[in-house]
Design a protein around this motif. Structure first.
Motif, PDB file in Angstrom:
ATOM      1  N   ALA A 348       0.856  -1.186   0.000  1.00 36.22           N
ATOM      2  CA  ALA A 348       0.000   0.000   0.000  1.00 36.22           C
ATOM      3  C   ALA A 348       0.890   1.233   0.000  1.00 36.22           C
ATOM      4  CB  ALA A 348      -0.889  -0.005   1.232  1.00 36.22           C
ATOM      5  N   PRO A 349       0.445   2.342  -0.630  1.00 37.61           N
ATOM      6  CA  PRO A 349       1.226   3.570  -0.554  1.00 37.61           C
ATOM      7  C   PRO A 349       1.282   4.089   0.885  1.00 37.61           C
ATOM      8  CG  PRO A 349      -0.811   3.909  -1.829  1.00 37.61           C
ATOM      9  CD  PRO A 349      -0.762   2.465  -1.450  1.00 37.61           C
ATOM     10  N   GLY A 350       2.322   4.875   1.186  1.00 34.53           N
ATOM     11  CA  GLY A 350       2.430   5.468   2.518  1.00 34.53           C
ATOM     12  C   GLY A 350       3.173   4.569   3.494  1.00 34.53           C
ATOM     13  N   SER A 351       3.136   4.974   4.771  1.00 35.66           N
ATOM     14  CA  SER A 351       3.821   4.234   5.830  1.00 35.66           C
ATOM     15  C   SER A 351       2.853   3.288   6.524  1.00 35.66           C
ATOM     16  CB  SER A 351       4.399   5.206   6.862  1.00 35.66           C
ATOM     17  OG  SER A 351       5.249   6.138   6.220  1.00 35.66           O
ATOM     18  N   PRO A 352       3.394   2.194   7.091  1.00 35.22           N
ATOM     19  CA  PRO A 352       2.530   1.122   7.593  1.00 35.22           C
ATOM     20  C   PRO A 352       1.906   1.394   8.963  1.00 35.22           C
ATOM     21  CG  PRO A 352       4.814   0.499   7.861  1.00 35.22           C
ATOM     22  CD  PRO A 352       4.817   1.832   7.173  1.00 35.22           C
ATOM     23  N   PHE A 353       1.221   2.508   9.103  1.00 39.28           N
ATOM     24  CA  PHE A 353       0.456   2.741  10.335  1.00 39.28           C
ATOM     25  C   PHE A 353      -0.708   3.663   9.993  1.00 39.28           C
ATOM     26  CE2 PHE A 353       4.177   5.503  10.131  1.00 39.28           C
ATOM     27  CZ  PHE A 353       3.603   6.770  10.175  1.00 39.28           C
ATOM     28  N   PRO A 354      -1.757   3.651  10.809  1.00 40.37           N
ATOM     29  CA  PRO A 354      -2.925   4.488  10.495  1.00 40.37           C
ATOM     30  C   PRO A 354      -2.507   5.943  10.319  1.00 40.37           C
ATOM     31  CG  PRO A 354      -3.434   2.987  12.290  1.00 40.37           C
ATOM     32  CD  PRO A 354      -1.954   2.856  12.027  1.00 40.37           C
ATOM     33  N   GLY A 355      -2.950   6.570   9.253  1.00 38.93           N
ATOM     34  CA  GLY A 355      -2.615   7.964   9.015  1.00 38.93           C
ATOM     35  C   GLY A 355      -1.224   8.180   8.443  1.00 38.93           C
ATOM     36  N   GLY A 356      -0.498   7.104   8.111  1.00 37.51           N
ATOM     37  CA  GLY A 356       0.876   7.250   7.597  1.00 37.51           C
ATOM     38  C   GLY A 356       0.915   7.656   6.130  1.00 37.51           C
ATOM     39  N   VAL A 357       0.253   8.755   5.811  1.00 36.17           N
ATOM     40  CA  VAL A 357       0.150   9.239   4.425  1.00 36.17           C
ATOM     41  C   VAL A 357       0.200  10.767   4.430  1.00 36.17           C
ATOM     42  CG1 VAL A 357      -1.254   7.311   3.536  1.00 36.17           C
ATOM     43  CG2 VAL A 357      -2.368   9.270   4.637  1.00 36.17           C
ATOM     44  N   ASP A 358       0.196  11.374   3.241  1.00 32.97           N
ATOM     45  CA  ASP A 358       0.197  12.842   3.159  1.00 32.97           C
ATOM     46  C   ASP A 358      -1.161  13.426   3.526  1.00 32.97           C
ATOM     47  OD1 ASP A 358       2.881  13.002   2.186  1.00 32.97           O
ATOM     48  OD2 ASP A 358       2.136  12.290   0.241  1.00 32.97           O
ATOM     49  N   LYS A 359      -2.213  12.691   3.215  1.00 30.31           N
ATOM     50  CA  LYS A 359      -3.539  13.276   3.408  1.00 30.31           C
ATOM     51  C   LYS A 359      -4.531  12.206   3.872  1.00 30.31           C
ATOM     52  CE  LYS A 359      -5.268  17.414   1.799  1.00 30.31           C
ATOM     53  NZ  LYS A 359      -4.895  18.552   0.990  1.00 30.31           N
ATOM     54  N   VAL A 360      -5.238  12.484   4.954  1.00 20.82           N
ATOM     55  CA  VAL A 360      -6.233  11.541   5.481  1.00 20.82           C
ATOM     56  C   VAL A 360      -7.616  12.167   5.371  1.00 20.82           C
ATOM     57  CG1 VAL A 360      -7.020  10.259   7.519  1.00 20.82           C
ATOM     58  CG2 VAL A 360      -4.566  10.625   7.151  1.00 20.82           C
ATOM     59  N   PHE A 361      -8.575  11.386   4.879  1.00 24.85           N
ATOM     60  CA  PHE A 361      -9.974  11.822   4.894  1.00 24.85           C
ATOM     61  C   PHE A 361     -10.784  10.817   5.706  1.00 24.85           C
ATOM     62  CE2 PHE A 361      -8.235  13.579   0.973  1.00 24.85           C
ATOM     63  CZ  PHE A 361      -8.653  14.901   1.043  1.00 24.85           C
ATOM     64  N   ASN A 415      -3.344  16.967  -3.634  1.00 25.43           N
ATOM     65  CA  ASN A 415      -2.242  17.505  -4.430  1.00 25.43           C
ATOM     66  C   ASN A 415      -1.513  16.411  -5.192  1.00 25.43           C
ATOM     67  OD1 ASN A 415      -2.646  20.168  -3.466  1.00 25.43           O
ATOM     68  ND2 ASN A 415      -1.589  19.595  -1.563  1.00 25.43           N
ATOM     69  N   ARG A 416      -0.872  16.817  -6.277  1.00 20.96           N
ATOM     70  CA  ARG A 416      -0.070  15.918  -7.103  1.00 20.96           C
ATOM     71  C   ARG A 416       0.896  15.136  -6.225  1.00 20.96           C
ATOM     72  NH1 ARG A 416       1.074  12.695 -10.559  1.00 20.96           N
ATOM     73  NH2 ARG A 416       2.340  13.021 -12.415  1.00 20.96           N
ATOM     74  N   GLY A 417       0.866  13.825  -6.327  1.00 23.16           N
ATOM     75  CA  GLY A 417       1.826  12.975  -5.626  1.00 23.16           C
ATOM     76  C   GLY A 417       1.441  12.610  -4.204  1.00 23.16           C
ATOM     77  N   ASP A 418       0.400  13.233  -3.661  1.00 24.62           N
ATOM     78  CA  ASP A 418      -0.035  12.889  -2.309  1.00 24.62           C
ATOM     79  C   ASP A 418      -0.310  11.396  -2.181  1.00 24.62           C
ATOM     80  OD1 ASP A 418      -0.035  15.438  -1.251  1.00 24.62           O
ATOM     81  OD2 ASP A 418      -2.226  15.708  -1.301  1.00 24.62           O
ATOM     82  N   THR A 419       0.124  10.817  -1.057  1.00 19.43           N
ATOM     83  CA  THR A 419      -0.451   9.533  -0.689  1.00 19.43           C
ATOM     84  C   THR A 419      -1.697   9.845   0.110  1.00 19.43           C
ATOM     85  OG1 THR A 419       1.042   9.480   1.211  1.00 19.43           O
ATOM     86  CG2 THR A 419       1.699   8.211  -0.733  1.00 19.43           C
ATOM     87  N   VAL A 420      -2.770   9.127  -0.174  1.00 19.78           N
ATOM     88  CA  VAL A 420      -4.082   9.471   0.373  1.00 19.78           C
ATOM     89  C   VAL A 420      -4.668   8.263   1.086  1.00 19.78           C
ATOM     90  CG1 VAL A 420      -6.410  10.301  -0.199  1.00 19.78           C
ATOM     91  CG2 VAL A 420      -4.438  11.056  -1.563  1.00 19.78           C
ATOM     92  N   GLU A 421      -5.183   8.519   2.290  1.00 16.79           N
ATOM     93  CA  GLU A 421      -5.899   7.471   3.032  1.00 16.79           C
ATOM     94  C   GLU A 421      -7.328   7.935   3.226  1.00 16.79           C
ATOM     95  OE1 GLU A 421      -4.034   5.465   6.478  1.00 16.79           O
ATOM     96  OE2 GLU A 421      -5.660   6.366   7.657  1.00 16.79           O
ATOM     97  N   VAL A 422      -8.272   7.049   2.913  1.00 17.31           N
ATOM     98  CA  VAL A 422      -9.682   7.380   3.115  1.00 17.31           C
ATOM     99  C   VAL A 422     -10.276   6.347   4.057  1.00 17.31           C
ATOM    100  CG1 VAL A 422     -11.871   7.931   1.987  1.00 17.31           C
ATOM    101  CG2 VAL A 422      -9.726   8.193   0.716  1.00 17.31           C
ATOM    102  N   ASN A 423     -10.760   6.821   5.194  1.00 15.40           N
ATOM    103  CA  ASN A 423     -11.451   5.949   6.143  1.00 15.40           C
ATOM    104  C   ASN A 423     -12.938   6.177   5.966  1.00 15.40           C
ATOM    105  OD1 ASN A 423      -8.973   5.068   7.486  1.00 15.40           O
ATOM    106  ND2 ASN A 423      -8.860   7.202   8.167  1.00 15.40           N
ATOM    107  N   ILE A 424     -13.670   5.082   5.702  1.00 16.18           N
ATOM    108  CA  ILE A 424     -15.095   5.211   5.409  1.00 16.18           C
ATOM    109  C   ILE A 424     -15.901   4.485   6.469  1.00 16.18           C
ATOM    110  CG2 ILE A 424     -16.900   4.792   3.690  1.00 16.18           C
ATOM    111  CD1 ILE A 424     -14.724   4.756   1.539  1.00 16.18           C
TER     112      ILE A 424
END
Ligand code: C2O
Length: 533
Positions: A348-361, A415-424
């Motif tokens: 998965a993109p980003g780091s291996p922990f909750p929220g380990g990305v550039d942008k969380v929704f 933004n361009r290149g952001d790693t994005v996490e979406v919690n639904i």
């Protein structure tokens, strides 16, 4: 370097380009009276067929689909707009298809050519109308790129191995949509299908009974079945009596082979399974019982025998058309989504922990009343209502800030290149679909969390308030919808739009340049009388 090896190198380098083709399809969009389940009704279909004809193309091919809107029936939508579900559409957002996100609809008696490029995508996709609830009226069909890293695992993969599932309604979509939106509690009043179809054939308990679809096999051969759920609301549990299913592709993503006995396929999802014809020569039941509701009781408008969605696996040499055995119950090992591992780049993109990305929704969805927008579905308390000016057109005119979009457009900037996490967070079994991307299902409906090699796909179901987590990288500038693929829910507001890298959409190497025919769509549509929209 010797000349001969130079030539070989040159040849190999040029090969993919040399083989890339331009393929043209004609989609005549018409109203036809069809009776997929024995009940005749008017439909909106491609070239008079339900499901629509197959689009088949290879990596790098350019596919031009000339859509000629010849719709005349005033009881259904007369304009149209077609989405190519699962294709990334890099630099091609204007051809993605969702009405008022990436284009204005195509008016009756007008044409528009969708230029599609498969890039590096292989596997199984589908197209469907993305204007209002029009795909319920029939505009749905398959897209396949047969190239595959798992080619050695099967012998047969052609039109005869497509298994297109879909729910079917006797009430026309505009009427269903009106009923649904008028209901005081949209959660409890689902508009339910009258039958489930396999390759356009279904059965109800009351109408004439069309012959069951038959899939013929030769003993000893291995078949790649591409299963597509083109439903508006229903999911199916799929099983072939006496045969195991080895999953090798999930929503266009090649996966490590995984053997199961049955699988649940949600609206929008696809699975390719390898089936070995290794049983005694005979006829076997292919079963796809249909579920259209998370929670009992079954509502009063459920006119369906949801168990009666069946086809026949017929071995060459077997006597008769149908199995003599009783239709068996679903049994054995079910697919657990979290066991699916992508064949390449599984992390998965980003780091291996909750929220380990550039942008969380964090998105919480629910149904209910709103003093302003009335009944409907909401994400973070906002009901999505499509704008009249498509999001892409706004972006091309400079919109790039949340305040540039209306509240009900529920538009989120990345933004361009952001790693994005979406919690639904929200009720279970709502199939969430993202345009323009596949996503890693870091935490899916089974509740397992995996950052190392989670499933990657473009539709996954919600899981109640435990929530699900998906991740993707913002590497594809454009406006991309994230929505529930239960179509009435989407129509009632269950969506957000990611405005991905809006300034890069306008200029630079990833920019989007729609062209004159696209520019003309809005003025033509906006000038239409209501009954031609
Ligand atoms: Cu099958 Cu918005 O898509």
């Amino acid at each position: 370097m010797q000349l001969s090896s130079l030539l070989v190198t040159l040849f190999i380098t040029l090969l993919p380009q040399a083989l890339a083709e331009t393929i043209n399809y004609n989609f005549n969009i018409v109203n036809a009276n069809l009776a997929p389940d024995g009940f005749s009704r008017s439909t909106v279909v491609v070239n008079g067929q339900f499901p629509g004809s197959l689009i088949s193309a290879n990596k790098g091919d350019t596919v031009n689909v000339l859509v000629q809107n010849n719709l005349t029936d005033p009881t259904m939508r007369r304009s149209t707009s077609i989405h190519w579900h699962g294709l990334f559409q890099a630099r091609n957002a204007h051809n993605d298809g969702p009405a008022f996100v990436t284009q204005c609809p195509i008016a009756p008696n007008h044409t528009y050519t969708y230029g599609l490029n498969l890039g590096n995508q292989t596997g199984t996709y589908w197209y469907h109308s993305h204007l209002s609830s029009q795909y319920l009226d029939g505009l749905r069909g398959p897209i396949v790129n047969p190239e595959d890293p798992n080619l050695g695992l099967y012998d047969v993969d052609d039109e005869s191995t497509l298994i297109i599932l879909g729910d079917w309604f006797h009430t026309l979509a505009p009427e269903l949509e009106a009923q649904y939106k008028l209901a005081t509690n949209t959660a409890s009043v689902e508009e339910l299908p009258q039958s489930g179809t396999i390759n356009g054939v279904g059965r109800t308990s009351t109408d004439p009974q069309p012959a069951r679809p038959t899939f013929t096999v030769n003993s000893g051969q291995r078949y790649r079945y591409r299963i597509i759920n083109t439903s508006a609301i229903a999911r199916f549990t799929f099983q072939i009596q006496g045969h195991s299913l080895t999953i090798i592709e999930v929503d266009g993503v090649a996966t490590a082979p995984l053997a199961v006995d049955n699988l649940i396929i949600h609206p929008g999802q696809r699975y390719s399974v390898v089936v070995q014809a290794n049983q005694p020569v005979d006829n076997y039941w292919i079963r796809a019982p249909m579920t259209a509701r998370a929670v009992p009781p079954v509502p009063p408008n459920w006119a369906t025998d949801s168990n009666n969605v069946n086809a026949v696996l017929h071995y060459v040499g077997a006597a008769g058309a149908e199995p003599t055995s009783e239709i068996p119950a679903i049994s054995g090992t079910p697919l657990v989504e979290s066991n699916l591992v992508p064949l390449t780049d599984p992390a998965a993109p980003g780091s291996p922990f909750p929220g380990g990305v550039d942008k969380v929704f964090n998105l919480t969805f629910k149904t209910g009343e709103d003093p302003v927008t009335g009944h409907g579905w909401r994400v973070n308390d906002v009901q999505y209502i499509p704008p009249t000016t498509p999001t892409l057109l706004k972006i091309l005119s400079g919109a790039h800030d949340p305040s540039d979009f209306g509240t009900n457009e529920n538009t989120l900037i990345i933004n361009r290149g952001d790693t994005v996490e979406v919690n639904i967070f929200g009720p279970r079994d709502h199939p969430w679909h993202l345009h323009g991307h596949t996503f890693s299902v870091v935490k899916g409906a089974s509740g397992v969390t995996n950052y190392v090699n989670p499933p990657r796909r473009d539709v996954t179901p919600s899981n109640g308030n435990g929530g699900i987590t998906i991740r993707f990288t913002a590497d594809n500038p454009g406006p991309w919808v994230l929505h529930c693929h239960i179509d009435m829910h989407f129509e009632a507001g269950l969506a957000v739009v990611f405005a991905e890298a809006p300034t890069e959409v306008v200029s630079g190497p990833d920019s989007v340049d729609p062209g004159d025919d696209w520019d003309a769509l809005c003025p033509i549509y906006n000038a239409l009388p209501l009954d031609e929209q």
